[in-house]
Design an enzyme around this catalytic site. Structure first.
Site, PDB file in Angstrom:
ATOM      1  N   LYS A 188     -11.207  -2.244   6.197  1.00  0.00           N
ATOM      2  CA  LYS A 188      -9.984  -1.704   7.253  1.00  0.00           C
ATOM      3  C   LYS A 188     -10.312  -1.282   8.608  1.00  0.00           C
ATOM      4  O   LYS A 188     -11.418  -0.310   8.445  1.00  0.00           O
ATOM      5  CB  LYS A 188      -9.240  -0.567   6.437  1.00  0.00           C
ATOM      6  CG  LYS A 188      -8.127   0.197   7.211  1.00  0.00           C
ATOM      7  CD  LYS A 188      -7.481   1.143   6.057  1.00  0.00           C
ATOM      8  CE  LYS A 188      -6.630   2.308   6.809  1.00  0.00           C
ATOM      9  NZ  LYS A 188      -5.931   3.140   5.992  1.00  0.00           N
ATOM     10  N   GLU A 221       0.962  -1.434   0.044  1.00  0.00           N
ATOM     11  CA  GLU A 221      -0.073  -0.122   0.129  1.00  0.00           C
ATOM     12  C   GLU A 221       1.123   1.281  -0.009  1.00  0.00           C
ATOM     13  O   GLU A 221       1.649   1.393   1.059  1.00  0.00           O
ATOM     14  CB  GLU A 221      -0.973   0.074   1.196  1.00  0.00           C
ATOM     15  CG  GLU A 221      -1.786   1.263   1.449  1.00  0.00           C
ATOM     16  CD  GLU A 221      -2.283   1.486   2.603  1.00  0.00           C
ATOM     17  OE1 GLU A 221      -2.877   2.627   3.010  1.00  0.00           O
ATOM     18  OE2 GLU A 221      -2.771   0.232   3.301  1.00  0.00           O
ATOM     19  N   ARG A 281       0.531  10.578   0.161  1.00  0.00           N
ATOM     20  CA  ARG A 281       0.799  11.461   1.271  1.00  0.00           C
ATOM     21  C   ARG A 281       1.808  12.280   0.495  1.00  0.00           C
ATOM     22  O   ARG A 281       2.292  13.163   1.453  1.00  0.00           O
ATOM     23  CB  ARG A 281       0.993  11.009   2.563  1.00  0.00           C
ATOM     24  CG  ARG A 281      -0.401  10.282   3.163  1.00  0.00           C
ATOM     25  CD  ARG A 281       0.131   9.633   4.510  1.00  0.00           C
ATOM     26  NE  ARG A 281      -0.728   8.582   5.104  1.00  0.00           N
ATOM     27  CZ  ARG A 281      -0.864   8.252   5.980  1.00  0.00           C
ATOM     28  NH1 ARG A 281       0.289   8.360   6.875  1.00  0.00           N
ATOM     29  NH2 ARG A 281      -1.781   7.152   6.455  1.00  0.00           N
TER      30      ARG A 281
END
Length: 211
Positions: free
Chosen positions: A132, A45, A49
């Protein structure tokens, strides 16, 4: 099992840990992915950001054996950009109707975030049964996830947020946990120093957490 989450569930089942990666320099992306995949963690993943994130996804998507996803999906624009960069799945801290619609329109398997029973039930209503659990430790950790799972056995989770080598097994032994997300397998200092052998070693240790 819901068709909407079948592929997501398959990806989550590849290894006990999904590395959560913050990539600042796209030139480090491919060797980082190669080290993690070699260590037995194929599902990666890359969080959106940093300015380098999309280029990192492009580079990592070329690594044999890797399955690269985009994390921190917030908007439909994030979804389209991630898909265009080669992401094979998406991860979000929460879930909105617009985000879910964008993922479905783009055919991007989504691991949507939930922290409460109500959020999990709403996503189940929409056809998502692989979620999640975020932020895991701040939301009560493994005891909270175990408690949520009791009345909702049809939902599986990937806890992320505060998961570490010291508590990962607490999560991974729960019947409603398929895998966990963790950043410790790719420490910033090791990535910046190009210590791929050590990162591969950390990945190998993490890949055996359910042995």
């Amino acid at each position: 099992m819901s068709d909407k989450t079948q592929r997501t569930r398959e990806i989550c089942a590849l290894a006990p840990i999904v590395p959560v990666l913050v990539v600042d320099d796209a030139s480090q992306a491919r060797p980082l992915a190669e080290a993690l995949v070699a260590g037995g963690l194929p599902a990666l993943e890359v969080t959106l950001r940093t300015p380098a994130a999309l280029d990192a996804i492009r580079a990592m998507s070329q690594v044999p054996g890797g399955v690269v996803g985009a994390g921190t999906l917030i908007t439909p624009e994030d979804v389209r950009a991630a898909k265009e960069a080669g992401a094979q799945f998406g991860v979000s801290p929460g879930a909105t109707d617009a985000l879910i619609a964008a993922c479905e329109a783009e055919g991007l398997p989504l691991l949507p975030g939930a922290a409460t029973a109500s959020e999990a039930m709403r996503l189940l209503e929409l056809g998502y049964d692989m979620l999640k659990f975020f932020p895991a430790e701040a939301s009560g950790g493994a005891p909270a996830l175990k408690a949520i799972g009791a009345p909702l056995p049809q939902i599986s989770f990937c806890p992320t947020g505060g998961v570490s080598p010291s508590n990962a097994r607490d999560y991974l032994t729960l019947s409603n946990v398929v895998c966990a997300g963790g950043s410790w397998v790719a420490p910033k200092q090791m990535v910046e120093g190009g210590d791929w052998a050590r990162i591969e070693s950390l990945a190998r240790e993490a890949s055996k957490l359910t042995d």
